[in-house]
Scaffold this motif. Sequence first.
Motif, PDB file in Angstrom:
ATOM      1  N   ARG A   1       1.251  -1.050   0.233  1.00  0.00           N
ATOM      2  CA  ARG A   1      -0.070  -0.345   0.076  1.00  0.00           C
ATOM      3  C   ARG A   1       0.769   1.307  -0.505  1.00  0.00           C
ATOM      4  O   ARG A   1       0.146   2.204  -0.915  1.00  0.00           O
ATOM      5  CB  ARG A   1      -1.113  -0.106   1.218  1.00  0.00           C
ATOM      6  CG  ARG A   1      -2.348   0.461   0.962  1.00  0.00           C
ATOM      7  CD  ARG A   1      -3.249   0.388   1.924  1.00  0.00           C
ATOM      8  NE  ARG A   1      -3.186  -1.455   2.417  1.00  0.00           N
ATOM      9  CZ  ARG A   1      -3.229  -1.474   3.695  1.00  0.00           C
ATOM     10  NH1 ARG A   1      -2.231  -0.010   4.675  1.00  0.00           N
ATOM     11  NH2 ARG A   1      -2.203  -2.269   4.618  1.00  0.00           N
ATOM     12  N   ALA A   2       1.966   1.431   0.909  1.00  0.00           N
ATOM     13  CA  ALA A   2       2.992   1.707   0.813  1.00  0.00           C
ATOM     14  C   ALA A   2       3.200   2.488  -0.570  1.00  0.00           C
ATOM     15  O   ALA A   2       3.713   3.484  -1.210  1.00  0.00           O
ATOM     16  CB  ALA A   2       3.826   2.316   1.897  1.00  0.00           C
TER      17      ALA A   2
ATOM     18  N   ALA B   1       1.656   4.542  -3.056  1.00  0.00           N
ATOM     19  CA  ALA B   1       1.884   5.685  -2.639  1.00  0.00           C
ATOM     20  C   ALA B   1       2.600   6.494  -3.463  1.00  0.00           C
ATOM     21  O   ALA B   1       2.744   7.376  -4.232  1.00  0.00           O
ATOM     22  CB  ALA B   1       1.196   6.334  -1.355  1.00  0.00           C
ATOM     23  N   CYS B   2       3.706   5.448  -3.082  1.00  0.00           N
ATOM     24  CA  CYS B   2       4.970   6.358  -3.766  1.00  0.00           C
ATOM     25  C   CYS B   2       5.012   6.331  -5.189  1.00  0.00           C
ATOM     26  O   CYS B   2       5.888   7.682  -5.880  1.00  0.00           O
ATOM     27  CB  CYS B   2       6.213   5.365  -2.821  1.00  0.00           C
ATOM     28  SG  CYS B   2       6.495   5.852  -1.208  1.00  0.00           S
TER      29      CYS B   2
ATOM     30  N   ASP C   1       2.953   6.652  -7.013  1.00  0.00           N
ATOM     31  CA  ASP C   1       2.315   7.680  -7.661  1.00  0.00           C
ATOM     32  C   ASP C   1       2.531   9.174  -7.296  1.00  0.00           C
ATOM     33  O   ASP C   1       2.818   9.578  -8.296  1.00  0.00           O
ATOM     34  CB  ASP C   1       1.005   7.591  -6.572  1.00  0.00           C
ATOM     35  CG  ASP C   1      -0.192   8.698  -7.379  1.00  0.00           C
ATOM     36  OD1 ASP C   1       0.013   9.223  -8.327  1.00  0.00           O
ATOM     37  OD2 ASP C   1      -1.237   9.244  -6.120  1.00  0.00           O
ATOM     38  N   ARG C   2       3.233   8.894  -6.107  1.00  0.00           N
ATOM     39  CA  ARG C   2       3.812  10.490  -6.124  1.00  0.00           C
ATOM     40  C   ARG C   2       5.328  10.698  -6.480  1.00  0.00           C
ATOM     41  O   ARG C   2       6.042  12.015  -7.179  1.00  0.00           O
ATOM     42  CB  ARG C   2       3.539  10.492  -4.140  1.00  0.00           C
ATOM     43  CG  ARG C   2       3.656  12.277  -3.540  1.00  0.00           C
ATOM     44  CD  ARG C   2       4.271  12.668  -2.719  1.00  0.00           C
ATOM     45  NE  ARG C   2       3.088  11.881  -1.561  1.00  0.00           N
ATOM     46  CZ  ARG C   2       2.458  12.274  -1.233  1.00  0.00           C
ATOM     47  NH1 ARG C   2       1.616  13.524  -1.428  1.00  0.00           N
ATOM     48  NH2 ARG C   2       1.417  11.670  -0.289  1.00  0.00           N
TER      49      ARG C   2
ATOM     50  N   THR D   1      11.115   5.898  -6.145  1.00  0.00           N
ATOM     51  CA  THR D   1      10.655   5.234  -5.342  1.00  0.00           C
ATOM     52  C   THR D   1      11.574   4.482  -4.580  1.00  0.00           C
ATOM     53  O   THR D   1      11.561   3.104  -5.315  1.00  0.00           O
ATOM     54  CB  THR D   1       9.315   4.248  -5.880  1.00  0.00           C
ATOM     55  OG1 THR D   1       8.252   4.854  -5.913  1.00  0.00           O
ATOM     56  CG2 THR D   1       8.873   3.485  -4.893  1.00  0.00           C
TER      57      THR D   1
ATOM     58  N   LYS E   1       6.890   5.664   4.234  1.00  0.00           N
ATOM     59  CA  LYS E   1       5.477   5.765   3.913  1.00  0.00           C
ATOM     60  C   LYS E   1       5.037   4.601   4.790  1.00  0.00           C
ATOM     61  O   LYS E   1       4.003   4.844   5.496  1.00  0.00           O
ATOM     62  CB  LYS E   1       4.869   6.108   2.544  1.00  0.00           C
ATOM     63  CG  LYS E   1       3.354   5.968   2.081  1.00  0.00           C
ATOM     64  CD  LYS E   1       4.020   7.646   1.983  1.00  0.00           C
ATOM     65  CE  LYS E   1       2.031   8.260   1.738  1.00  0.00           C
ATOM     66  NZ  LYS E   1       2.621   9.482   1.850  1.00  0.00           N
TER      67      LYS E   1
ATOM     68  N   ALA F   1      -4.500   6.625  -7.107  1.00  0.00           N
ATOM     69  CA  ALA F   1      -3.433   6.442  -7.444  1.00  0.00           C
ATOM     70  C   ALA F   1      -3.360   5.323  -7.290  1.00  0.00           C
ATOM     71  O   ALA F   1      -1.581   5.072  -8.084  1.00  0.00           O
ATOM     72  CB  ALA F   1      -3.545   6.509  -5.610  1.00  0.00           C
TER      73      ALA F   1
END
Lengths: 214, 214
Positions: B34-35, B38-39, B41-42, B48, B56, B117
């Motif tokens: 899950r982290a 997010a990474c 995506d961002r 990453t 995260k 995301a």
Amino acid sequence: MPRPAPKVSDQPDQDSGTSQHDRRSQAMRARICRAAIACLDRYGYAETSFARVQEKAGVSRGAITHHFPSKQALVAATALVLLSKALEPARNRDSSDAPMPVHALILASWDSVVNSAGGRAMVEILSACRSDRALHALLADKLHDWDRQSRRSITRHYVGTDAEDAELLWSIARSFLRGLILHEQFTADPAYLGRMVERFARMMETQLHLRPPG
Amino acid sequence: MPRPAPKVSDQPDQDSGTSQHDRRSQAMRARICRAAIACLDRYGYAETSFARVQEKAGVSRGAITHHFPSKQALVAATALVLLSKALEPARNRDSSDAPMPVHALILASWDSVVNSAGGRAMVEILSACRSDRALHALLADKLHDWDRQSRRSITRHYVGTDAEDAELLWSIARSFLRGLILHEQFTADPAYLGRMVERFARMMETQLHLRPPG
DNA sequence: ACTTACAAACAGAACGTTCGGTCTGTAAAC
DNA sequence: GTTTACAGACCGAACGTTCTGTTTGTAAGT
């Protein structure tokens, strides 16, 4: 007042390139950008390092860092080269020559623009723009300008169901072709991509048409 | 024969998760993935790093390297999570419930799958697959399987002009939506993407239809 | 025409940082 | 008591950047 101030802008003037300095400089920049395109295509944005570009271009480290103060600056300059190339297929139809039918236009865009080293490099750059703030800052305005120019160029020769429909449809086509580059990971059969392009072109020509003369 | 051989596959068995070890382990894997989403995506695939995911997820470095021997293994596992999620919108329509009309299906795919995301992370992964050989080796077969499954799932409920037309059209739709993620760099107006999706859906429903009952 | 001055065009070493991967140590489950 | 699940230190490599030369084109002074 001994001499004129030195050039500050990194954007060469329209009439530059006459002196030996400028000619050498521009040739070097072009050579580096060409190598960067090849590296972006083969290695992706992350693995496109100064070392790789340096090796591919056959130049020294100093040559690159002299012309491009950062990796982002190098990639941004490379993007501008690619963008100007991507406008050509539409531009050379602007004046004397007749514009292509929609079906042919889409097939040509795929074959000679998107599905090429430059097209794949551009996908890498767009993807990198999402997360690399420095790169985004350098390119955002240029990309917006190019987008406007591209849409204006399309509405000059093609029409949809209403005034802004043609540019909407062409933006859709561009998105599809870009996404197709990534779709290659889903299928082992490269011919399938060709079938998708063909089918998409067939669908598009029911919605987008050549502007009637006059 | 003291005990069963330790787990080798990174794909947990159907009936695992009963022991405390397995439950804890799976929870940790899910948390890390899950982290990672997010990474991705961002920060994108390149940025990453283990350090970013570690921060995260709020876990130690050892936890990550224990479950995933390499960065590629982590991203590949994350990709499998995303792929199974991306199949759900079609899957929950399989049995009792009626399938969605084409127009609604496309809008729903955009809103809840691609433009999220997870969807953006998936684009990063697909892009990385082009150049990262290790990641490609881990994911290629899974992606091909998923693609087959996705196409089969579509032809069950939708039809085009002939037998294979529906899956061709759905592959086109997927490519377009993926490409739309990158199109965001071209326009400062996020609502324009919505107009493109709407227009695309309108075009698609002239070609792709719900399979008549019976 | 010749010298001088100077900035641009490189060349390449060196820097500190961060990366992915490995390795040892510890506590809990079985 | 053996294995699993973590924790965290450690390592060499590679990265982007900065820095100090060296060469070269060119315009200003004489």
